[in-house]
Design an enzyme around this catalytic site. Structure first.
Site, PDB file in Angstrom:
ATOM      1  N   PRO A 170       0.716  -0.957   0.413  1.00  0.00           N
ATOM      2  CA  PRO A 170      -0.148   0.095  -0.057  1.00  0.00           C
ATOM      3  C   PRO A 170       0.891   1.351   0.381  1.00  0.00           C
ATOM      4  O   PRO A 170       1.471   1.424   0.617  1.00  0.00           O
ATOM      5  CB  PRO A 170      -0.246  -0.206   1.842  1.00  0.00           C
ATOM      6  CG  PRO A 170       0.292  -0.686   2.568  1.00  0.00           C
ATOM      7  CD  PRO A 170       1.105  -2.122   1.427  1.00  0.00           C
ATOM      8  N   MET A 171       1.024   1.937  -0.754  1.00  0.00           N
ATOM      9  CA  MET A 171       1.173   3.421  -1.004  1.00  0.00           C
ATOM     10  C   MET A 171       0.370   4.347  -0.951  1.00  0.00           C
ATOM     11  O   MET A 171       0.209   4.647  -2.484  1.00  0.00           O
ATOM     12  CB  MET A 171       2.576   3.391  -2.067  1.00  0.00           C
ATOM     13  CG  MET A 171       3.718   2.291  -1.948  1.00  0.00           C
ATOM     14  SD  MET A 171       4.959   2.050  -2.956  1.00  0.00           S
ATOM     15  CE  MET A 171       4.276   0.530  -4.404  1.00  0.00           C
ATOM     16  N   ALA A 172       0.747   5.068  -0.188  1.00  0.00           N
ATOM     17  CA  ALA A 172      -0.234   6.446  -0.399  1.00  0.00           C
ATOM     18  C   ALA A 172       0.151   7.702  -1.607  1.00  0.00           C
ATOM     19  O   ALA A 172       1.448   7.946  -2.202  1.00  0.00           O
ATOM     20  CB  ALA A 172      -0.041   7.113   0.987  1.00  0.00           C
ATOM     21  N   CYS A 207       4.926   3.242   8.529  1.00  0.00           N
ATOM     22  CA  CYS A 207       5.114   5.637   7.986  1.00  0.00           C
ATOM     23  C   CYS A 207       6.074   5.834   8.635  1.00  0.00           C
ATOM     24  O   CYS A 207       5.426   6.330   9.628  1.00  0.00           O
ATOM     25  CB  CYS A 207       4.194   5.962   7.406  1.00  0.00           C
ATOM     26  SG  CYS A 207       3.653   6.763   6.949  1.00  0.00           S
ATOM     27  N   LYS A 256       2.268  -4.131   9.523  1.00  0.00           N
ATOM     28  CA  LYS A 256       3.491  -3.927   9.215  1.00  0.00           C
ATOM     29  C   LYS A 256       4.303  -3.121   9.820  1.00  0.00           C
ATOM     30  O   LYS A 256       4.085  -1.798  10.074  1.00  0.00           O
ATOM     31  CB  LYS A 256       3.241  -3.362   7.659  1.00  0.00           C
ATOM     32  CG  LYS A 256       4.163  -3.545   6.501  1.00  0.00           C
ATOM     33  CD  LYS A 256       4.041  -2.848   5.126  1.00  0.00           C
ATOM     34  CE  LYS A 256       5.233  -2.659   3.788  1.00  0.00           C
ATOM     35  NZ  LYS A 256       5.988  -1.358   4.261  1.00  0.00           N
ATOM     36  N   HIS A 276       9.963  -4.013   7.461  1.00  0.00           N
ATOM     37  CA  HIS A 276      10.460  -3.821   6.714  1.00  0.00           C
ATOM     38  C   HIS A 276      12.524  -3.014   7.308  1.00  0.00           C
ATOM     39  O   HIS A 276      11.953  -2.506   9.263  1.00  0.00           O
ATOM     40  CB  HIS A 276       9.858  -2.081   6.171  1.00  0.00           C
ATOM     41  CG  HIS A 276      10.366  -0.831   5.527  1.00  0.00           C
ATOM     42  ND1 HIS A 276      10.834  -0.318   4.694  1.00  0.00           N
ATOM     43  CD2 HIS A 276      11.861  -0.262   6.056  1.00  0.00           C
ATOM     44  CE1 HIS A 276      11.287  -0.028   3.566  1.00  0.00           C
ATOM     45  NE2 HIS A 276      11.667   0.337   4.937  1.00  0.00           N
ATOM     46  N   ARG A 289       8.092   0.472  -3.595  1.00  0.00           N
ATOM     47  CA  ARG A 289       8.728   1.517  -4.823  1.00  0.00           C
ATOM     48  C   ARG A 289       9.448   0.573  -5.674  1.00  0.00           C
ATOM     49  O   ARG A 289       9.648   1.390  -7.508  1.00  0.00           O
ATOM     50  CB  ARG A 289      10.181   1.850  -3.928  1.00  0.00           C
ATOM     51  CG  ARG A 289       9.904   3.389  -2.401  1.00  0.00           C
ATOM     52  CD  ARG A 289      10.280   4.148  -1.983  1.00  0.00           C
ATOM     53  NE  ARG A 289      11.371   3.504  -1.470  1.00  0.00           N
ATOM     54  CZ  ARG A 289      13.214   3.726  -1.113  1.00  0.00           C
ATOM     55  NH1 ARG A 289      13.034   4.519  -1.495  1.00  0.00           N
ATOM     56  NH2 ARG A 289      13.732   2.555  -0.873  1.00  0.00           N
TER      57      ARG A 289
END
Length: 325
Positions: free
Chosen positions: A7-9, A91, A129, A158, A215
Site C-alpha cells: 500500500p503506497m499513498a 510509515c 507492517k 521493513h 518502490r
C-alpha cells in the site's frame, strides 16, 4: 514465495493497480487509509482510495493513532468486503507519526494489543507492517510475539527505522534474525527490493513466506514476474520491451482519465513517466546479460523527451508525444 504489492499513498490507486494486476502479484493493497477520515465516511476515502473490483485479491491498510478509531475503521473495512486488512506501523512521514500513527505505534504496544484483541473475531485477516525502530524503540521482536499471540495473517518487517525514512539501506540482517524466530504467523520482508538478483541475495538467508514489493514496482511492474521467475529457476523470461512500456504508460494514462478525469490524469501520470522509461536511457544497465530485465534498446535523448512530455498540459498532445517516442 508469495509476492504482494505494498500500500503506497498517492501511488497504488485504482488506476495503477489495474496495471499491476496484469503482472499477477499474489495479492495487492490499496493506498493506506486514514482511520479518522474513514470513520467520517470521507468521500475521497470511500469512493476513490478504496475503489476496488476484486476484494478477494486486494486488501487495504489503515493508519491511525487512536484505538477506538482504528477498531471502528477496521470494522468498516470488513463491512466493505475487504478480507485482508493491514495495520500500518511503519510509515515514517512526520505528518503521520506526529499524530501517534505509522511508526509511532511501535512505542504504543498496549494500544496495538487492544486493537488486535477487539478485532480478532470479526472474520477478517488482520496483519501488521512494522519498521525496526522508532526513537528509543528498538525491540521489534515484541511485535512478532504479538502477531503470534493473536494469530495474525502475517507480519511484514521493513528493515529501516523511522528516522531513516527512505535513506540509507534496509537492514536485512534484522529481517533475517526475526524471520528465524519461532512463529505461527506468516512472515514477509520489505525494503530495497528493486532487482531480481538482489532480491534473491537478500532473502535467501531468511525464513520468509513472502515479500512485499513497494518502490521497486513504481514504473516497473515487470519486477513482479521477473522476481518470481528468478526465485523459481534462476532465469528471467519476462523481458521489458520499449514498445510494451509505451503501451503500458498509455494504458495507465487512460485508466486515470476514466477514473479521475483528464485534468487530473495529465498531471498524475507525470510521476510515473520517468520510472517507466528510465531504464532505456541508463547507459550503465547491462542489456546483454543472461539476467537482463529489458530489451537491448538505448536512447540517450529519451530523458529529455520524457521531460518535455511531463511539461505538456494538454491530454491529447501528451498522448501523441508518448506514442511518438
Amino acid at each position: 514465495m508469495k509476492i504482494y504489492t505494498a500500500p503506497m499513498a498517492g501511488t497504488t490507486d485504482y488506476s495503477f493497480r489495474k496495471i499491476l494486476e496484469k503482472f499477477e502479484p499474489d495479492f495487492l493493497f490499496t493506498e493506506m487509509v486514514n482511520a479518522n477520515l474513514l470513520n467520517r465516511e470521507n468521500d475521497t476515502t470511500i469512493n476513490e482510495l478504496l475503489k476496488c473490483d476484486n476484494k478477494e485479491k486486494t486488501g487495504t491498510q489503515i493508519f491511525g493513532g487512536d484505538k477506538n478509531e482504528l477498531v471502528s475503521g477496521i470494522l468498516k473495512l470488513k463491512n466493505f468486503g475487504f478480507r485482508k486488512i493491514n495495520i500500518n506501523m511503519g510509515c515514517p512521514q512526520p505528518k503521520i507519526v506526529k499524530n501517534g500513527a505509522g511508526s509511532a505505534l511501535l512505542e504504543n504496544y498496549d494500544l496495538v494489543n487492544q486493537v488486535l484483541l477487539e478485532t480478532q473475531d470479526i472474520g477478517a485477516e488482520i496483519s501488521i507492517k512494522i519498521r525496526v525502530g522508532y526513537k528509543d524503540f528498538d525491540n521489534p521482536e515484541i511485535f512478532l510475539n504479538l502477531a503470534n499471540k493473536h494469530n495474525l495473517d502475517f507480519i511484514c518487517v521493513h528493515g529501516r527505522t523511522q528516522e531513516q525514512m527512505y535513506l540509507g539501506t534496509a537492514d536485512w540482517e534484522i529481517v533475517e534474525k526475526l524471520s528465524k524466530m519461532t512463529r505461527n504467523t506468516q512472515f514477509f520482508g520489505n525494503g530495497d527490493l528493486f532487482e531480481p538478483s538482489e532480491i534473491k541475495r537478500k532473502i535467501t538467508p531468511c525464513n520468509l513466506d513472502g515479500i512485499i514489493l513497494s518502490r521497486g514496482i513504481i514504473g516497473n511492474p515487470w519486477l513482479i514476474p521477473q522476481t518470481r521467475e528468478f526465485l523459481q529457476s534462476g532465469k528471467i523470461n519476462t523481458i521489458q520491451t520499449f514498445d510494451e512500456t509505451k503501451s503500458l504508460a498509455l494504458e495507465h494514462l487512460q485508466n486515470i482519465v476514466e477514473n479521475k478525469g483528464e485534468n487530473k490524469a495529465v498531471l498524475e501520470i507525470n510521476k510515473f513517466l520517468r520510472p517507466y522509461f528510465q531504464r532505456f536511457w541508463d547507459k550503465n544497465l547491462d542489456r546483454n546479460s543472461e539476467f537482463a530485465v529489458i530489451e537491448n534498446f538505448y536512447d540517450e535523448n529519451l530523458k529529455s523527451k520524457i521531460d518535455k512530455i511531463i511539461l505538456e498540459k494538454g491530454i491529447l498532445e501528451k498522448i501523441k508525444m508518448i506514442e511518438m517516442l
